[in-house]
Design an enzyme around this catalytic site. Structure first.
Site, short mmCIF file in Angstrom:
data_model
loop_
_atom_site.label_atom_id
_atom_site.label_comp_id
_atom_site.label_asym_id
_atom_site.label_seq_id
_atom_site.Cartn_x
_atom_site.Cartn_y
_atom_site.Cartn_z
N GLY A 10 0.84 -1.21 0.00
CA GLY A 10 0.00 0.00 0.00
C GLY A 10 0.86 1.24 0.00
CB ALA A 11 4.30 1.68 -1.18
CG ASN A 12 -1.00 3.46 -4.07
OD1 ASN A 12 -1.05 2.34 -3.56
ND2 ASN A 12 -2.07 4.18 -4.30
CB SER A 13 -2.47 5.88 -0.87
OG SER A 13 -3.41 6.65 -0.17
N GLY A 14 -1.20 7.59 1.46
CA GLY A 14 -1.28 7.73 2.91
C GLY A 14 -0.01 7.34 3.67
N GLY A 16 1.49 4.47 3.94
CA GLY A 16 2.43 3.62 3.19
C GLY A 16 3.37 4.45 2.31
CB SER A 139 -6.22 0.25 13.57
OG SER A 139 -7.10 1.24 14.07
CE1 TYR A 164 -9.36 -0.61 8.89
CE2 TYR A 164 -9.87 0.29 11.06
CZ TYR A 164 -9.03 0.21 9.96
OH TYR A 164 -7.85 0.92 9.95
N1 LIG Z 1 -5.56 6.60 8.60
C1 LIG Z 1 -5.75 6.25 9.86
O1 LIG Z 1 -6.24 7.06 10.70
C2 LIG Z 1 -5.39 4.87 10.32
C3 LIG Z 1 -5.56 4.57 11.70
C4 LIG Z 1 -5.23 3.30 12.13
C5 LIG Z 1 -4.71 2.37 11.25
N2 LIG Z 1 -4.57 2.69 9.92
C6 LIG Z 1 -4.03 1.66 9.02
O2 LIG Z 1 -3.01 2.23 8.23
C7 LIG Z 1 -2.84 1.46 7.04
C8 LIG Z 1 -2.67 2.39 5.85
O3 LIG Z 1 -3.89 3.07 5.62
P1 LIG Z 1 -3.97 4.60 5.23
O4 LIG Z 1 -4.65 5.30 6.34
O5 LIG Z 1 -2.66 5.11 4.75
O6 LIG Z 1 -5.05 4.52 4.03
P2 LIG Z 1 -4.98 4.80 2.47
O7 LIG Z 1 -4.45 6.16 2.18
O8 LIG Z 1 -6.34 4.46 1.96
O9 LIG Z 1 -3.93 3.73 1.94
C9 LIG Z 1 -4.26 2.37 1.88
C10 LIG Z 1 -3.32 1.70 0.90
O10 LIG Z 1 -3.69 0.31 0.81
C11 LIG Z 1 -3.78 -0.02 -0.56
N3 LIG Z 1 -4.68 -1.13 -0.83
C12 LIG Z 1 -6.00 -1.21 -0.58
N4 LIG Z 1 -6.50 -2.36 -1.05
C13 LIG Z 1 -5.47 -3.03 -1.61
C14 LIG Z 1 -5.36 -4.26 -2.27
N5 LIG Z 1 -6.43 -5.06 -2.50
N6 LIG Z 1 -4.13 -4.66 -2.72
C15 LIG Z 1 -3.06 -3.87 -2.53
N7 LIG Z 1 -3.11 -2.68 -1.92
C16 LIG Z 1 -4.30 -2.26 -1.46
C17 LIG Z 1 -4.29 1.25 -1.21
O11 LIG Z 1 -4.12 1.18 -2.61
P3 LIG Z 1 -5.12 2.02 -3.60
O12 LIG Z 1 -4.68 3.44 -3.53
O13 LIG Z 1 -4.90 1.36 -4.90
O14 LIG Z 1 -6.52 1.84 -3.06
C18 LIG Z 1 -3.42 2.26 -0.51
O15 LIG Z 1 -2.14 2.28 -1.09
C19 LIG Z 1 -4.06 0.55 6.97
O16 LIG Z 1 -3.69 -0.76 7.33
C20 LIG Z 1 -5.02 1.12 8.00
O17 LIG Z 1 -5.85 0.11 8.55
C21 LIG Z 1 -4.91 3.92 9.45
#
Ligand SMILES: NC(=O)c1ccc[n+]([C@@H]2O[C@H](COP(=O)([O-])OP(=O)(O)OC[C@H]3O[C@@H](n4cnc5c(N)ncnc54)[C@H](OP(=O)(O)O)[C@@H]3O)[C@@H](O)[C@H]2O)c1
Length: 285
Positions: A10-14, A16, A139, A164
């Site tokens: 998930g290295a393309n967003s957020g 990651g 999380s 989730y």
């Molecule tokens: N943001 C928060 O407040 C928060 C809090 C607690 C935990 N987390 C955890 O942090 C981690 C990163 O999330 P984030 O907040 O950075 O969200 P995000 O910006 O939505 O990033 C999620 C990443 O996962 C990728 N992904 C989703 N489905 C996938 C699949 N089927 N195969 C491969 N890659 C996939 C997405 O790719 P696409 O761009 O192609 O969809 C994106 O690169 C997650 O595990 C989340 O549960 C986040």
């Protein structure tokens, strides 16, 4: 981190992408696992403009598809005999129940099973690099979990927050069991809560969660801050020998009593092996 090879899902967003960027800044070669080539290329280009001499590779895989994960693992192995850090970061939060092409509930399949499979398939490469590390992004939402091992696919009713939370609890149970199984191998396994971070995670979540992320946006952590604990666990000498812990703000924290039930973790492991067609004897079957 020079000479270190790190793989971030998930290295393309957020979080990651911010993790990949910081590891590249510290000199690591970063394999960016992304499901969409265009989004992956865009993230790689962005990091390359921000980090002089960034060493970045793209690996395309859809964690919802076990076939895709197996193909990506083979592609990785054919290019690299070793792996220093595996960061299982990708995640989804679906408001409605979705089923993957493999016939599995998507939140559980992507957040837990895809990473379970990837980790198993790369275990030899991690051992070849020991001391090496596995970092699982969980999380604090695991507290909403009501994990029913007899209904991991949420077939008896889907509650988005619970699904989730269950997947994030699975990340913790997986980490603790992994740490037990890898004890003495030189490979550590830890997990973390990154904080509440300004990312795209809420976009497919139930309206209330989506609204929360929208309204609270200015107050949430930046992705770079959200990546801090992941980067710490991936790089810091302080945690080189630490394994089987859950971190918040770079500090180990106890988790709820039920996360330490070894029987639950072992059963989840066995079910995960079955659902990913893995056996202990033949991990590439
Ligand atoms: N943001 C928060 O407040 C928060 C809090 C607690 C935990 N987390 C955890 O942090 C981690 C990163 O999330 P984030 O907040 O950075 O969200 P995000 O910006 O939505 O990033 C999620 C990443 O996962 C990728 N992904 C989703 N489905 C996938 C699949 N089927 N195969 C491969 N890659 C996939 C997405 O790719 P696409 O761009 O192609 O969809 C994106 O690169 C997650 O595990 C989340 O549960 C986040």
């Amino acid at each position: 981190m020079r000479d270190k090879l790190c793989l971030v899902t998930g290295a393309n967003s957020g979080i990651g992408r911010a993790t990949a960027e910081e590891l590249a800044r510290r000199g690591a070669t970063v394999v960016m696992l992304c499901r969409d080539r265009g989004r992956g290329e865009a993230a790689r280009a962005r990091i390359a403009t921000r980090v002089d001499g960034a060493r970045l590779e793209l690996l395309i895989a859809d964690l919802a598809s076990q076939r895709s994960v197996r193909r990506a693992a083979e592609e990785f192995k054919s290019a690299h005999p070793r792996l220093d850090v595996l960061i299982n970061n990708a995640g989804v939060f679906w408001g409605r129940r979705q089923v993957t092409g493999d016939g599995l509930e998507a939140t559980f399949a992507i957040n837990h099973l895809g990473h379970f499979l990837l980790t198993q398939l790369l275990e030899e490469e991690l051992k070849a690099s020991a001391p090496s590390r596995i970092v699982n992004v969980s999380s604090s939402a695991y507290k909403a979990a009501r994990l029913n091992l007899a209904d991991l696919q949420s077939e008896r009713g889907y509650d988005a927050m619970r699904a989730y939370g269950n997947s994030k609890l699975a990340n913790i149970l997986f980490t603790y069991e992994l740490a037990r199984r890898l004890d003495g191998s030189g490979v550590t396994a830890n997990c973390l809560h990154p904080g509440v971070v300004r990312t795209r995670i809420g976009r497919n979540a139930p309206p209330l969660i989506w609204l929360f992320f929208l309204v609270m946006k200015p107050l949430l952590l930046s992705p770079a801050k959200g990546a801090a604990t992941t980067v710490y666990l991936a790089t810091s000498p302080e945690v080189e020998r630490v394994s089987g812990k859950y971190f918040v703000k770079q500090v180990p924290q106890p988790t709820a009593a039920r996360t330490y039930t070894e029987e639950t973790a072992r059963r989840l492991w066995e079910i995960s092996e079955k659902l990913t067609d893995l056996t202990a004897a033949d991990p590439t079957a």
